[in-house]
Design a protein around this motif. Structure first.
Motif, mmCIF file in Angstrom:
data_model
loop_
_atom_site.group_PDB
_atom_site.id
_atom_site.type_symbol
_atom_site.label_atom_id
_atom_site.label_comp_id
_atom_site.label_asym_id
_atom_site.label_seq_id
_atom_site.Cartn_x
_atom_site.Cartn_y
_atom_site.Cartn_z
ATOM 1 N N ASN A 412 0.945 -1.262 0.089
ATOM 2 C CA ASN A 412 -0.080 0.032 -0.033
ATOM 3 C C ASN A 412 0.762 1.257 0.085
ATOM 4 O OD1 ASN A 412 -2.456 -1.245 0.034
ATOM 5 N ND2 ASN A 412 -2.703 -1.388 2.289
ATOM 6 N N THR A 413 1.764 1.073 0.748
ATOM 7 C CA THR A 413 2.723 2.513 0.787
ATOM 8 C C THR A 413 3.361 2.272 -0.531
ATOM 9 O OG1 THR A 413 3.420 1.738 3.172
ATOM 10 C CG2 THR A 413 4.853 3.352 2.026
ATOM 11 N N VAL A 414 3.814 1.644 -1.169
ATOM 12 C CA VAL A 414 4.294 1.653 -2.613
ATOM 13 C C VAL A 414 3.304 2.202 -3.548
ATOM 14 C CG1 VAL A 414 5.367 0.805 -4.559
ATOM 15 C CG2 VAL A 414 5.851 -0.217 -2.315
ATOM 16 N N LEU A 415 2.039 1.798 -3.362
ATOM 17 C CA LEU A 415 0.823 2.181 -4.387
ATOM 18 C C LEU A 415 0.674 4.019 -4.066
ATOM 19 C CD1 LEU A 415 -1.421 -0.694 -4.021
ATOM 20 C CD2 LEU A 415 -0.330 0.191 -5.855
ATOM 21 N N GLU A 416 1.024 4.268 -2.522
ATOM 22 C CA GLU A 416 0.614 5.614 -2.411
ATOM 23 C C GLU A 416 1.853 6.449 -2.967
ATOM 24 O OE1 GLU A 416 -1.391 7.424 -0.399
ATOM 25 O OE2 GLU A 416 -2.818 5.792 -0.220
ATOM 26 N N SER A 417 2.909 5.714 -3.493
ATOM 27 C CA SER A 417 4.179 6.598 -3.655
ATOM 28 C C SER A 417 4.302 6.558 -5.236
ATOM 29 C CB SER A 417 5.267 6.134 -3.002
ATOM 30 O OG SER A 417 5.983 4.946 -3.754
ATOM 31 N N ILE A 418 4.033 5.741 -5.954
ATOM 32 C CA ILE A 418 4.448 5.456 -7.347
ATOM 33 C C ILE A 418 3.819 6.708 -7.965
ATOM 34 C CG2 ILE A 418 3.947 4.461 -9.408
ATOM 35 C CD1 ILE A 418 4.242 1.644 -8.068
ATOM 36 N N THR A 419 4.611 7.448 -8.911
ATOM 37 C CA THR A 419 4.238 8.857 -9.470
ATOM 38 C C THR A 419 4.298 8.698 -11.014
ATOM 39 O OG1 THR A 419 5.429 9.819 -7.448
ATOM 40 C CG2 THR A 419 4.786 11.333 -9.233
ATOM 41 N N LEU A 420 3.175 9.044 -11.276
ATOM 42 C CA LEU A 420 2.843 9.054 -12.970
ATOM 43 C C LEU A 420 3.054 10.360 -13.647
ATOM 44 C CD1 LEU A 420 1.688 7.600 -15.508
ATOM 45 C CD2 LEU A 420 -0.413 8.417 -14.779
ATOM 46 N N LEU A 421 4.472 10.412 -14.252
ATOM 47 C CA LEU A 421 4.949 11.790 -14.585
ATOM 48 C C LEU A 421 4.434 12.181 -16.073
ATOM 49 C CD1 LEU A 421 8.713 11.253 -13.556
ATOM 50 C CD2 LEU A 421 6.935 12.319 -12.247
ATOM 51 N N LYS A 422 4.153 11.129 -16.788
ATOM 52 C CA LYS A 422 3.629 11.245 -18.306
ATOM 53 C C LYS A 422 2.831 10.316 -18.707
ATOM 54 C CE LYS A 422 5.036 12.002 -23.011
ATOM 55 N NZ LYS A 422 6.432 12.073 -23.961
ATOM 56 N N ASN A 423 1.746 10.646 -19.401
ATOM 57 C CA ASN A 423 0.645 9.588 -20.125
ATOM 58 C C ASN A 423 0.049 10.214 -21.179
ATOM 59 O OD1 ASN A 423 -0.845 7.061 -19.814
ATOM 60 N ND2 ASN A 423 -2.134 7.836 -18.462
ATOM 61 N N LYS A 424 0.794 10.034 -22.339
ATOM 62 C CA LYS A 424 0.325 10.654 -23.403
ATOM 63 C C LYS A 424 -0.612 9.981 -24.281
ATOM 64 C CE LYS A 424 2.597 10.839 -27.782
ATOM 65 N NZ LYS A 424 4.107 10.579 -28.387
ATOM 66 N N ASN A 425 -1.814 10.512 -24.412
ATOM 67 C CA ASN A 425 -3.077 9.854 -24.863
ATOM 68 C C ASN A 425 -3.651 8.593 -24.003
ATOM 69 O OD1 ASN A 425 -2.783 11.365 -27.142
ATOM 70 N ND2 ASN A 425 -1.596 9.930 -28.113
ATOM 71 N N ASN A 426 -3.100 8.697 -22.897
ATOM 72 C CA ASN A 426 -3.867 7.791 -21.833
ATOM 73 C C ASN A 426 -3.549 6.493 -22.188
ATOM 74 O OD1 ASN A 426 -4.999 9.767 -20.311
ATOM 75 N ND2 ASN A 426 -6.890 9.921 -21.152
ATOM 76 N N ILE A 427 -2.351 6.300 -22.645
ATOM 77 C CA ILE A 427 -1.855 4.876 -22.931
ATOM 78 C C ILE A 427 -1.860 4.101 -21.741
ATOM 79 C CG2 ILE A 427 0.734 5.442 -22.496
ATOM 80 C CD1 ILE A 427 1.089 3.564 -24.946
ATOM 81 N N LEU A 428 -1.840 4.862 -20.647
ATOM 82 C CA LEU A 428 -1.990 3.760 -19.271
ATOM 83 C C LEU A 428 -3.461 4.111 -18.824
ATOM 84 C CD1 LEU A 428 1.255 4.159 -17.613
ATOM 85 C CD2 LEU A 428 0.504 2.208 -18.815
ATOM 86 N N PRO A 429 -3.948 2.932 -18.364
ATOM 87 C CA PRO A 429 -3.437 1.934 -17.786
ATOM 88 C C PRO A 429 -3.701 0.917 -19.364
ATOM 89 C CG PRO A 429 -5.831 2.105 -17.160
ATOM 90 C CD PRO A 429 -5.401 3.408 -17.412
ATOM 91 N N LEU A 430 -2.829 -0.419 -19.332
ATOM 92 C CA LEU A 430 -2.728 -1.056 -20.067
ATOM 93 C C LEU A 430 -4.063 -1.966 -20.179
ATOM 94 C CD1 LEU A 430 0.851 -2.392 -19.595
ATOM 95 C CD2 LEU A 430 0.160 -0.913 -21.579
ATOM 96 N N LYS A 431 -4.341 -2.408 -21.491
ATOM 97 C CA LYS A 431 -5.592 -3.334 -21.588
ATOM 98 C C LYS A 431 -4.982 -4.905 -20.958
ATOM 99 C CE LYS A 431 -7.945 -0.320 -24.011
ATOM 100 N NZ LYS A 431 -7.237 0.783 -24.090
ATOM 101 N N PRO A 432 -5.854 -5.472 -20.539
ATOM 102 C CA PRO A 432 -5.407 -6.891 -20.089
ATOM 103 C C PRO A 432 -4.762 -7.543 -21.139
ATOM 104 C CG PRO A 432 -7.596 -6.613 -19.433
ATOM 105 C CD PRO A 432 -7.314 -5.376 -20.307
ATOM 106 N N ASN A 433 -5.180 -7.550 -22.318
ATOM 107 C CA ASN A 433 -4.446 -8.517 -23.216
ATOM 108 C C ASN A 433 -3.352 -7.958 -24.188
ATOM 109 O OD1 ASN A 433 -6.201 -6.667 -24.431
ATOM 110 N ND2 ASN A 433 -7.368 -8.069 -25.876
ATOM 111 N N THR A 434 -2.719 -6.606 -23.529
ATOM 112 C CA THR A 434 -1.614 -6.132 -24.352
ATOM 113 C C THR A 434 -0.573 -6.881 -24.436
ATOM 114 O OG1 THR A 434 -2.556 -3.943 -23.432
ATOM 115 C CG2 THR A 434 -0.471 -3.805 -24.347
ATOM 116 N N LYS A 435 0.348 -6.934 -25.643
ATOM 117 C CA LYS A 435 1.451 -7.829 -25.384
ATOM 118 C C LYS A 435 2.762 -7.011 -25.081
ATOM 119 C CE LYS A 435 0.279 -10.051 -29.549
ATOM 120 N NZ LYS A 435 0.662 -10.659 -30.650
ATOM 121 N N VAL A 436 3.265 -7.386 -23.945
ATOM 122 C CA VAL A 436 4.221 -6.548 -23.591
ATOM 123 C C VAL A 436 5.702 -6.947 -23.575
ATOM 124 C CG1 VAL A 436 5.088 -5.458 -21.346
ATOM 125 C CG2 VAL A 436 2.546 -5.575 -21.737
ATOM 126 N N LEU A 437 6.575 -6.150 -24.127
ATOM 127 C CA LEU A 437 7.842 -6.682 -24.102
ATOM 128 C C LEU A 437 8.613 -5.748 -23.063
ATOM 129 C CD1 LEU A 437 11.055 -7.572 -25.019
ATOM 130 C CD2 LEU A 437 10.703 -5.843 -26.749
#
Ligand code: BGC
Length: 763
Positions: A412-437
């Motif tokens: 929970n502490t990590v979740l409170e801390s993680i900082t989203l600095l940039k999110n162009k065209n709302n690429i995040l959050p990822l869709k569940p079936n996104t293929k990730v490298l």
């Protein structure tokens, strides 16, 4: 109605009075006990109380002097240290983390000397449990302080610290060399990640919560809490060269306005010990600074606990700082300046310390009243820590040590801390079936997530890593088994300096073609103190090259930063679709990060520092206006990559109705400020309301703005909450060139989010 108010007032009055009385009684009893103890102590015993040795000094070693594994106490060394030299404190771990039972049996063996009356005063054991109990195997590891600061959440910090305290008690240790309250204003400094960021108000507010979490709210430390130690008083974090333990030059104004307030707030919150700055400020070594240690800390602020030196610093006064001509002169300088305990800490240096101290007393180089005062302070803390109670009867409370309940809190502490600095065209959050490298030097390293002070001092050894903790790659695989991975580049130390080498960009390109997005993990190798010194603030060139290679594949790229400070990375920012700052999140960082990437959780961390765009322009958000002048005067010369307090969410917030209770006010008034915040997006989210004040004119050039309040709130979609702050005259004072706080009538701008208002201080 009136009658009930009267009754409530009476109850309050009497209960406050009763608590105060109990406190006075308690303090009186402690002081009487100290006097009794001291009346029966020899000079040698008193000197011994001021001497702290490292565990290695009393461990079994082989013929080459190497500590024998598994570590064992050497009975004759321990006996000599405790009964001949009367050493009062032991610290640290040997080269690596120990099991809880190893710790317990070690403490039992040490405490036996007191129980069986071979010594009159019990030993105070101290350790650096700076992001959880990082020297006990299986303990719950939290983000380092820089990540804690990014939570901007007082409750979270208190909880984190109280878990650490109870896991320390489970390990039998009662003194924590934490928190670091040095301000993070010099990102080249290797210990930046140990700070709560660049701002004095944020650091003060969060520092106080850490103290409460460690020490609890009772005067006497109960069996779930520990003694805290404020580090490193003061100015250590601002070395002009950027390298550890090198000189700082800090004008009085900045000392008063920036560096001292977090320490003062922590002392007011009841912190019991303070560790000294190993470097120097304005030419005076921290350990020889009478003005700071005695005059300010003890006399002006009324600090009743004790001051401990940092590692070997008494001897460094002659060998490094050259303010003393010999070890003995260094001892005299430091004790007379106000240091109460010397972390000597090795053998045979500690023996010389005790002998030379004795000589110095006999030769009247050290006032015996100074020794009496130091011992009184040390005994006071030992009594507060409950060390004189029969430890067998005092059940150490650490029942939840390493349990899933604590691990959940760490996540929970990590979740409170993680900082989203940039999110162009709302690429995040990822869709569940996104293929990730997944790629990059920090993608499959638990050590990178934990940083230094994890199982070992520098945190690079993989041998002692927590067994069930996940790297980012492992956490990704749990979420999405088909994730591909290419290492891409490798971070390593070459001749003691951080370095990075590219490994396989061809594989990166090939794999990119088969996936939808690339998640690239960059950042730093673990490192602290001198070994952690770096030569430049830019991310290593090979990491930037790897990032460019990822960008050039044409696939969207998400950058995860695993770093203890803002490493400059401007050449790759534009090409990234999303950027997330993880800081050094610890053992539960990877799983928390994956939850955020896939939208199971909404990011809510905010930068506790200004993220520079160029390594040659390191400025802070509270700079003077002149910094904003550019060459052409056509753009703002204060041009960071991301501002202090920045952090995006998957939802959006609107600020409105900024109201002040008075637009004009006098010195003794306080002002209530309120603002409405609405969640205008589609998912629940947390926002940090940040209150900034700008002094529009002062005799000494003011900062463009200063943080004076913050509050983190959670809002459902469509929900509005009113946030309120109280400002008093004290919040509008500034430190003049002599470091004294003054008020000047005039206008101040109040700003929360995008809304602002003027208020006026009148005579
Ligand atoms: C560090 C301190 C630490 C001490 C004990 C020193 O080198 O500067 O922060 O508490 O060692 O480990």
């Amino acid at each position: 109605m009136c009658k009930s108010i009267f009754i409530v007032c009476c109850i309050l009055y009497f209960s406050v009075g009763y608590t105060q009385l109990k406190q006075i009684e308690f303090e009186k009893t402690i002081e009487e006990k100290i006097s009794l103890l001291m009346a029966n102590m020899s000079l040698e015993e008193k000197i011994g109380q001021t001497c702290q040795i490292t565990l290695d000094a009393v461990l079994k070693t082989d013929a080459n002097g190497t500590v024998v594994e598994p570590v064992q106490l050497d009975a004759s060394k321990l006996n000599e240290a405790l009964t001949k030299y009367r050493v009062g404190s032991i610290l640290n771990v040997s080269s690596h983390t120990l099991t809880i039972s190893e710790w317990k049996s070690m403490h039992q063996a040490i405490h036996k000397y007191y129980q069986e009356k071979f010594i009159k005063i019990p030993i105070l054991y101290g350790i650096d449990a700076i992001h959880g109990v990082n020297y006990t195997q299986g303990a719950t590891l939290f983000p380092h302080e820089i990540g804690l600061a990014a939570t901007w959440n007082r409750e979270t910090l208190k909880k984190t610290a109280s878990i650490t305290a109870s896991e320390m008690r489970a390990s039998g240790i009662r003194w924590n060399f934490s928190p670091v309250l040095d301000l993070g204003r010099q990102p080249l400094w290797s210990r930046y990640f140990e700070t709560l960021g660049e701002d004095p108000y944020l650091t003060s507010e969060l520092g106080k919560q850490i103290i409460l979490g460690y020490q609890g709210t009772q005067s006497k430390i109960d069996n779930t809490h520990v003694v805290s130690c404020l580090k490193h008083f003061v100015g250590y974090s601002m070395p002009q060269s950027g390298r550890d333990r090198t000189p700082a030059w800090i004008p009085e104004k900045y000392m008063s306005e920036l560096f001292l307030p977090p320490f003062k707030a922590a002392i007011e919150a009841g912190a019991l010990t303070v560790m000294v700055n190993s470097g120097s400020v304005n030419g005076t070594p921290g350990h020889a600074n009478y003005k700071l240690l005695t005059k300010l800390l003890k006399q002006d602020w009324g600090f009743k606990g004790f001051v401990v030196s940092d590692w070997e610093d008494f001897s460094l006064l002659s060998s490094v700082h050259q303010t003393a001509g010999s070890y003995k002169e260094g001892i005299v300088q430091a004790i007379q300046a106000g240091v109460d305990m010397s972390m000597v800490p090795t053998s045979p240096l500690y023996k010389d310390y005790c002998t030379l101290f004795n000589d110095a007393i006999k030769e009247k180089l050290i006032d015996s009243s100074r020794l009496e005062d130091a011992v009184r302070r040390i005994l006071r803390v030992k009594l507060y820590a409950g060390l004189f109670d029969n430890l067998n009867q005092t059940k150490e409370k650490g029942d939840l040590f390493g349990t899933s309940t604590f691990k959940k809190e760490a996540e929970n502490t990590v979740l409170e801390s993680i900082t989203l600095l940039k999110n162009k065209n709302n690429i995040l959050p990822l869709k569940p079936n996104t293929k990730v490298l997944l790629t990059g030097p920090t993608a499959n390293s638990l050590n990178a997530l934990n940083g230094a002070w994890t199982h070992t001092w520098q945190g690079v050894d993989t041998l002692y890593n927590t067994k069930d903790a996940l790297t980012l790659l492992e956490a990704f695989k749990l979420k999405n088994a088909s994730v591909s991975y290419v290492k891409g580049a490798m971070n390593e130390y070459i001749e003691g300096w951080e370095s990075c080498k590219i490994i396989d960009t061809i594989a990166l390109k090939e794999q990119a073609a088969k996936n939808d997005v690339i998640v690239i993990c960059l950042g730093e190798l673990p490192g602290t103190e001198k070994p952690g010194d770096i030569r430049a603030l830019d991310l290593p060139e090979a990491q930037l090259q790897l990032a460019k290679c990822a960008i050039n594949t044409g696939k969207p790229v998400i950058l995860l930063l695993i770093e203890g400070r803002p490493r400059t990375l401007h050449p790759i920012v534009e090409g990234m679709d999303a950027i997330i700052q993880l800081y050094l999140p610890g053992d539960y960082g990877a799983q928390a990060c994956v939850k955020i990437l896939y939208g199971d959780e909404n990011p809510c961390g905010k930068l506790p520092y200004t993220y520079p765009k160029y390594s040659g322009i390191i400025e802070h958000y509270d700079h003077p206006k002149s910094i904003e002048k550019s060459k052409s005067n056509q753009w703002n010369g204060f041009d960071p990559e991301w501002e202090f307090g920045h952090g995006l969410s998957y939802t959006s917030f609107n600020y409105s109705n900024l109201m002040v209770s008075k637009e004009q006010f006098k010195e003794l008034d306080s002002i209530r400020i309120t603002v409405d915040i609405t969640n205008t997006g589609l998912r629940v989210g947390k926002e940090v309301a940040q209150l900034y004040v700008s002094d529009l004119q002062a005799q000494v050039t003011p900062a463009v703005k200063q943080l004076k309040g913050f509050d983190k709130i959670e809002l459902q979609p469509g929900q509005t909450k009113k946030v309120s702050f109280i400002l008093s005259n004290k919040d509008l004072k500034y430190a003049n060139q002599s470091g004294e706080f003054v008020n000047e009538p005039g206008f101040f701008r109040i700003q929360i989010g995008p809304v602002s208002k003027l208020i006026e201080l009148i005579k």
